[in-house]
Design a protein around this motif. Structure first.
Motif, PDB file in Angstrom:
ATOM      1  N   PRO A   8       0.799  -1.236   0.000  1.00 25.88           N
ATOM      2  CA  PRO A   8       0.000   0.000   0.000  1.00 25.88           C
ATOM      3  C   PRO A   8       0.829   1.282   0.000  1.00 25.88           C
ATOM      4  N   GLY A   9       2.112   1.180   0.344  1.00 26.93           N
ATOM      5  CA  GLY A   9       2.960   2.367   0.337  1.00 26.93           C
ATOM      6  C   GLY A   9       3.340   2.879   1.710  1.00 26.93           C
ATOM      7  N   ASP A  10       2.843   2.231   2.771  1.00 28.60           N
ATOM      8  CA  ASP A  10       3.174   2.681   4.122  1.00 28.60           C
ATOM      9  C   ASP A  10       4.149   1.721   4.809  1.00 28.60           C
ATOM     10  N   GLY A  11       4.781   0.847   4.033  1.00 29.32           N
ATOM     11  CA  GLY A  11       5.722  -0.112   4.610  1.00 29.32           C
ATOM     12  C   GLY A  11       5.099  -1.457   4.936  1.00 29.32           C
ATOM     13  N   SER A  12       3.786  -1.555   4.853  1.00 28.71           N
ATOM     14  CA  SER A  12       3.112  -2.814   5.148  1.00 28.71           C
ATOM     15  C   SER A  12       2.947  -3.621   3.865  1.00 28.71           C
ATOM     16  N   VAL A  13       2.476  -4.864   4.000  1.00 31.58           N
ATOM     17  CA  VAL A  13       2.274  -5.724   2.845  1.00 31.58           C
ATOM     18  C   VAL A  13       1.123  -6.691   3.113  1.00 31.58           C
ATOM     19  N   PHE A  14       0.335  -6.945   2.100  1.00 31.62           N
ATOM     20  CA  PHE A  14      -0.698  -7.980   2.126  1.00 31.62           C
ATOM     21  C   PHE A  14      -0.215  -9.126   1.242  1.00 31.62           C
ATOM     22  N   LYS A  15      -0.314 -10.352   1.741  1.00 28.00           N
ATOM     23  CA  LYS A  15       0.073 -11.518   0.961  1.00 28.00           C
ATOM     24  C   LYS A  15      -1.088 -12.499   0.887  1.00 28.00           C
TER      25      LYS A  15
END
Length: 219
Positions: A8-15
C-alpha cells in the motif's frame, strides 16, 4: 501467477494465502518507532468495511488483487495456448511447433460429450448441451492417493456457456455445475489410473496416446 502481494505504500504488505486464488490475505506491518510486528488475516469472502481516516481501503485493495488472480486463472485456462509465450523468452528462429501443446488424448463419451487432454496439462470438455469446461490436471502426479482430486493443479475451472460467456467455478464448490466438474475429474482420474498401471507394465509406452475407455455420467 498463483499468489499476489500488495504494497500500500506505508511499509506494510498484504500476501495472499491458501489455494484457489487466495482465500485469505495476511497483513504484515511493523509499527513505527518499535520492532513490534502487526499481523492480521482477512477472508476474501468477509472483508471489513472501510474505516474513516484510514490511509487505504483494505476492501478495495483485496478485491482488486482477487480480480488480478482471477484474470490470471482465466488466462491459464485459455485454449489459445500462448499464456507461456513472453517476448523475453523468445529466441530468434525458434520453431513454434515446439511451443504449442499437442493433443495427447481424446474420448467421445456417448450422451455426454467430447473430452480432450493436452500436453500442457490442460483438459477441455465439450458437453452436448453446448457448455464447455476447461481445467488444469497434472497427469504426472500418478502416485498421489491422499488427495481427493489428485493431479488437480489449479483449484478453479472455467465454464464457457453457449452464448460465449465465461465463468470461473471453484472445483470444491461447483454448485449447480457439479455434474460437469464431476464428469471431467472422473475422466482425468481414470486416465491417470490407467496410465499408472500401464507405465508399470510398459515403462516406455506412451500411455496417454494408447489407452481408451468410457464411462457414464449420472444425471
Amino acid at each position: 501467477v498463483n499468489s499476489i502481494e500488495i504494497y500500500p505504500g506505508d511499509g506494510s504488505v498484504f500476501k495472499s494465502e491458501g489455494a484457489y486464488l487466495g482465500k485469505y490475505f495476511t497483513y504484515y506491518s511493523i509499527q513505527e518507532g518499535s520492532e513490534e510486528r502487526e499481523e492480521k488475516t482477512y477472508s476474501v469472502n468477509n472483508l471489513p468495511p472501510d474505516r474513516p481516516g484510514s490511509l487505504f481501503s483494505v476492501y478495495s485493495l483485496i478485491k482488486q488483487a482477487t480480480g488480478i488472480l482471477q484474470h490470471c486463472a482465466k488466462t491459464r485456462l485459455s485454449l489459445s495456448h500462448n499464456y507461456r509465450i513472453c517476448c523475453w523468452k523468445m529466441v530468434p528462429g525458434i520453431n513454434d511447433s515446439n511451443i504449442l501443446p499437442v493433443l495427447l488424448r481424446e474420448s467421445v463419451i456417448p450422451s455426454v460429450g467430447r473430452f480432450l487432454a493436452y500436453s500442457d496439462d490442460k483438459v477441455h470438455a465439450l458437453f452436448l448441451d453446448g457448455i464447455t469446461l476447461t481445467l488444469n490436471w497434472n497427469f504426472s502426479s500418478l502416485t498421489e492417493k491422499r488427495q481427493v482430486n489428485q493431479g488437480l493443479n489449479l483449484g478453479w475451472c472455467k465454464l464457457t456457456f453457449p452464448d460465449g460467456q465465461d465463468q470461473l467455478i471453484q472445483i470444491e464448490h461447483p454448485g449447480p455445475y457439479e455434474r460437469y466438474v464431476t464428469a471431467v475429474i472422473s475422466w482425468c482420474r481414470r486416465l491417470t489410473q490407467t496410465s499408472q498401471r500401464e507405465m508399470s507394465t510398459h515403462p516406455s509406452s506412451s500411455v496417454l496416446e494408447e489407452n481408451c475407455f468410457c464411462f457414464a455420467m449420472s444425471s
